[in-house]
Scaffold this motif. Structure first.
Motif, PDB file in Angstrom:
ATOM      1  N   ARG A  24      72.123  23.625  41.582  1.00 55.59           N
ATOM      2  CA  ARG A  24      72.024  23.339  43.016  1.00 55.59           C
ATOM      3  C   ARG A  24      71.605  24.575  43.808  1.00 55.59           C
ATOM      4  NH1 ARG A  24      77.439  19.925  43.477  1.00 55.59           N
ATOM      5  NH2 ARG A  24      78.177  21.950  42.851  1.00 55.59           N
ATOM      6  N   ASP A  25      72.400  25.026  44.759  1.00 58.24           N
ATOM      7  CA  ASP A  25      71.978  26.116  45.643  1.00 58.24           C
ATOM      8  C   ASP A  25      72.438  27.497  45.188  1.00 58.24           C
ATOM      9  OD1 ASP A  25      74.669  26.058  46.229  1.00 58.24           O
ATOM     10  OD2 ASP A  25      74.406  26.025  48.397  1.00 58.24           O
ATOM     11  N   ALA A  26      72.869  27.642  43.942  1.00 58.15           N
ATOM     12  CA  ALA A  26      73.374  28.935  43.462  1.00 58.15           C
ATOM     13  C   ALA A  26      72.335  30.045  43.627  1.00 58.15           C
ATOM     14  CB  ALA A  26      73.802  28.832  41.999  1.00 58.15           C
ATOM     15  N   TRP A  27      71.050  29.725  43.541  1.00 53.86           N
ATOM     16  CA  TRP A  27      69.997  30.731  43.627  1.00 53.86           C
ATOM     17  C   TRP A  27      69.916  31.368  45.016  1.00 53.86           C
ATOM     18  CZ3 TRP A  27      65.745  30.348  46.902  1.00 53.86           C
ATOM     19  CH2 TRP A  27      65.595  29.115  47.548  1.00 53.86           C
ATOM     20  N   LYS A  28      70.445  30.704  46.047  1.00 57.46           N
ATOM     21  CA  LYS A  28      70.346  31.220  47.416  1.00 57.46           C
ATOM     22  C   LYS A  28      71.697  31.279  48.129  1.00 57.46           C
ATOM     23  CE  LYS A  28      69.587  26.729  49.563  1.00 57.46           C
ATOM     24  NZ  LYS A  28      68.839  25.987  50.561  1.00 57.46           N
ATOM     25  N   ARG A  29      72.731  30.901  47.465  1.00 54.73           N
ATOM     26  CA  ARG A  29      74.036  30.699  48.093  1.00 54.73           C
ATOM     27  C   ARG A  29      74.565  31.922  48.827  1.00 54.73           C
ATOM     28  NH1 ARG A  29      79.264  28.202  45.029  1.00 54.73           N
ATOM     29  NH2 ARG A  29      80.453  27.780  46.915  1.00 54.73           N
ATOM     30  N   ARG A  30      74.327  33.095  48.308  1.00 60.44           N
ATOM     31  CA  ARG A  30      74.842  34.311  48.924  1.00 60.44           C
ATOM     32  C   ARG A  30      73.765  35.075  49.683  1.00 60.44           C
ATOM     33  NH1 ARG A  30      77.739  32.870  44.775  1.00 60.44           N
ATOM     34  NH2 ARG A  30      79.986  32.796  45.063  1.00 60.44           N
ATOM     35  N   GLY A  31      72.713  34.374  50.019  1.00 60.06           N
ATOM     36  CA  GLY A  31      71.702  34.959  50.894  1.00 60.06           C
ATOM     37  C   GLY A  31      70.542  35.619  50.189  1.00 60.06           C
ATOM     38  N   VAL A  33      69.387  38.808  49.997  1.00 66.25           N
ATOM     39  CA  VAL A  33      69.467  40.031  49.207  1.00 66.25           C
ATOM     40  C   VAL A  33      70.359  39.848  47.984  1.00 66.25           C
ATOM     41  CG1 VAL A  33      70.186  42.447  49.233  1.00 66.25           C
ATOM     42  CG2 VAL A  33      68.964  41.497  51.192  1.00 66.25           C
ATOM     43  N   ILE A  34      71.556  39.321  48.173  1.00 66.38           N
ATOM     44  CA  ILE A  34      72.512  39.242  47.068  1.00 66.38           C
ATOM     45  C   ILE A  34      72.112  38.184  46.048  1.00 66.38           C
ATOM     46  CG2 ILE A  34      74.899  38.680  46.460  1.00 66.38           C
ATOM     47  CD1 ILE A  34      75.750  40.051  49.044  1.00 66.38           C
ATOM     48  N   SER A  35      71.591  37.060  46.485  1.00 67.52           N
ATOM     49  CA  SER A  35      71.231  35.998  45.539  1.00 67.52           C
ATOM     50  C   SER A  35      69.748  36.001  45.196  1.00 67.52           C
ATOM     51  CB  SER A  35      71.618  34.632  46.098  1.00 67.52           C
ATOM     52  OG  SER A  35      73.010  34.457  46.072  1.00 67.52           O
ATOM     53  N   ILE A  36      68.902  35.803  46.180  1.00 71.16           N
ATOM     54  CA  ILE A  36      67.481  35.559  45.897  1.00 71.16           C
ATOM     55  C   ILE A  36      66.788  36.789  45.337  1.00 71.16           C
ATOM     56  CG2 ILE A  36      65.275  34.830  46.869  1.00 71.16           C
ATOM     57  CD1 ILE A  36      66.955  33.264  48.990  1.00 71.16           C
ATOM     58  N   LEU A  37      66.841  37.895  46.070  1.00 71.30           N
ATOM     59  CA  LEU A  37      66.162  39.098  45.598  1.00 71.30           C
ATOM     60  C   LEU A  37      66.777  39.585  44.286  1.00 71.30           C
ATOM     61  CD1 LEU A  37      63.785  40.844  46.475  1.00 71.30           C
ATOM     62  CD2 LEU A  37      65.433  42.452  47.423  1.00 71.30           C
ATOM     63  N   ALA A  38      68.088  39.428  44.136  1.00 68.63           N
ATOM     64  CA  ALA A  38      68.734  39.840  42.884  1.00 68.63           C
ATOM     65  C   ALA A  38      68.223  39.019  41.703  1.00 68.63           C
ATOM     66  CB  ALA A  38      70.251  39.701  43.022  1.00 68.63           C
ATOM     67  N   ASN A  39      68.019  37.713  41.893  1.00 69.90           N
ATOM     68  CA  ASN A  39      67.465  36.884  40.816  1.00 69.90           C
ATOM     69  C   ASN A  39      66.049  37.318  40.455  1.00 69.90           C
ATOM     70  OD1 ASN A  39      69.472  34.969  40.042  1.00 69.90           O
ATOM     71  ND2 ASN A  39      69.189  33.928  41.994  1.00 69.90           N
ATOM     72  N   ILE A  40      65.235  37.590  41.466  1.00 64.18           N
ATOM     73  CA  ILE A  40      63.860  38.044  41.216  1.00 64.18           C
ATOM     74  C   ILE A  40      63.883  39.392  40.507  1.00 64.18           C
ATOM     75  CG2 ILE A  40      61.702  38.773  42.322  1.00 64.18           C
ATOM     76  CD1 ILE A  40      62.283  36.606  44.488  1.00 64.18           C
ATOM     77  N   ALA A  41      64.753  40.299  40.968  1.00 65.10           N
ATOM     78  CA  ALA A  41      64.851  41.628  40.354  1.00 65.10           C
ATOM     79  C   ALA A  41      65.265  41.528  38.890  1.00 65.10           C
ATOM     80  CB  ALA A  41      65.853  42.479  41.133  1.00 65.10           C
ATOM     81  N   ARG A  42      66.219  40.654  38.614  1.00 61.85           N
ATOM     82  CA  ARG A  42      66.695  40.486  37.232  1.00 61.85           C
ATOM     83  C   ARG A  42      65.560  40.034  36.323  1.00 61.85           C
ATOM     84  NH1 ARG A  42      69.026  35.910  35.242  1.00 61.85           N
ATOM     85  NH2 ARG A  42      69.249  35.161  37.376  1.00 61.85           N
ATOM     86  N   LYS A  43      64.737  39.105  36.787  1.00 61.95           N
ATOM     87  CA  LYS A  43      63.609  38.636  35.969  1.00 61.95           C
ATOM     88  C   LYS A  43      62.573  39.738  35.799  1.00 61.95           C
ATOM     89  CE  LYS A  43      65.370  34.725  35.136  1.00 61.95           C
ATOM     90  NZ  LYS A  43      65.821  34.393  33.784  1.00 61.95           N
ATOM     91  N   ALA A  44      62.274  40.473  36.879  1.00 59.50           N
ATOM     92  CA  ALA A  44      61.312  41.571  36.787  1.00 59.50           C
ATOM     93  C   ALA A  44      61.812  42.643  35.819  1.00 59.50           C
ATOM     94  CB  ALA A  44      61.046  42.165  38.171  1.00 59.50           C
ATOM     95  N   ASP A  45      63.106  42.977  35.911  1.00 56.16           N
ATOM     96  CA  ASP A  45      63.669  43.984  35.008  1.00 56.16           C
ATOM     97  C   ASP A  45      63.625  43.525  33.555  1.00 56.16           C
ATOM     98  OD1 ASP A  45      64.190  45.604  37.187  1.00 56.16           O
ATOM     99  OD2 ASP A  45      66.335  45.144  37.261  1.00 56.16           O
ATOM    100  N   ARG A  46      63.985  42.270  33.308  1.00 58.18           N
ATOM    101  CA  ARG A  46      63.947  41.761  31.930  1.00 58.18           C
ATOM    102  C   ARG A  46      62.541  41.806  31.372  1.00 58.18           C
ATOM    103  NH1 ARG A  46      66.982  36.341  30.862  1.00 58.18           N
ATOM    104  NH2 ARG A  46      66.454  36.980  28.767  1.00 58.18           N
ATOM    105  N   LEU A  47      61.561  41.444  32.197  1.00 57.60           N
ATOM    106  CA  LEU A  47      60.166  41.510  31.744  1.00 57.60           C
ATOM    107  C   LEU A  47      59.745  42.940  31.456  1.00 57.60           C
ATOM    108  CD1 LEU A  47      58.439  38.905  34.043  1.00 57.60           C
ATOM    109  CD2 LEU A  47      58.452  38.910  31.544  1.00 57.60           C
TER     110      LEU A  47
END
Length: 195
Positions: A24-31, A33-47
């Motif tokens: 559901r909204d877990a990807w954006k739930r905490r806003g 910086v904390i949710s959305i950008l952190a998810n993008i950063a995690r994928k970029a770092d893993r790559l």
């Protein structure tokens, strides 16, 4: 769009729909910086680590991780549309998708359907060059939130996440070319194609 590109987009759409129903909204739930950008950063770092030589995990290939990057970027665009009506107008116009644009698959699906998976710009780079470009575009997006300059306006964040989306699609195209076996494995996720 070729049938392979259409199949690829359909797998992404189906995976997103299933994950959206589960998370559901877990990807954006905490806003932003904390949710959305952190998810993008995690994928970029893993790559970055994967393409730097770290082995993929047993359950996720480099291509799977690369696909997650534009997925989160497209989702982020829907979030920005919710924040700013002028961004919503740019992204969705007077289309059939309505607010909240980030509330479920419709906004994402429309943006995915518009993603250019076959332009010469998308497919023409080798993996290291495409990866470097994606990491650079992520750095540009991340700079929108630096403490000294404050958070950049919504329009600047949208332009930068769109540039990252394009760069991530270039990386996916390069990975598909360099590792056709990963591409075939990904396409096998299409409903009705499992054997």
């Amino acid at each position: 769009m070729t049938s392979t590109d259409a199949d690829f987009a359909e797998v992404v759409r189906c995976l997103h729909q299933a994950k959206d129903a589960a998370y559901r909204d877990a990807w954006k739930r905490r806003g932003e910086v904390i949710s959305i950008l952190a998810n993008i950063a995690r994928k970029a770092d893993r790559l970055e680590y994967s393409l730097g030589g770290a082995p993929p995990t047993w359950d996720e290939t480099w291509l799977d991780t690369a696909v997650d990057l534009p997925v989160y970027c497209l989702k982020y665009q829907t979030y920005l549309a919710d924040l700013d009506t002028s961004m919503a107008g740019l992204l969705f116009g007077a289309g059939t998708v309505s607010q909240p644009y980030s509330g479920g698959p419709p906004g994402f699906d429309l943006l995915l359907s518009r993603a250019d998976l076959e332009s010469p710009e998308v497919g023409g780079r080798p993996v290291p060059e495409a990866a470097a470009r994606a990491f650079s575009r992520f750095g540009d997006l991340e700079a929108c939130f630096q403490a000294l300059s404050g958070t950049q306006p919504t329009g600047a964040r949208l332009r930068r996440v769109q540039a990252l989306t394009d760069a991530a699609l270039c990386l996916i195209a390069a990975l598909k070319r360099a590792h056709p076996e990963l591409h075939a494995r990904f396409l096998a996720l299409l409903p009705g194609r499992r054997g």
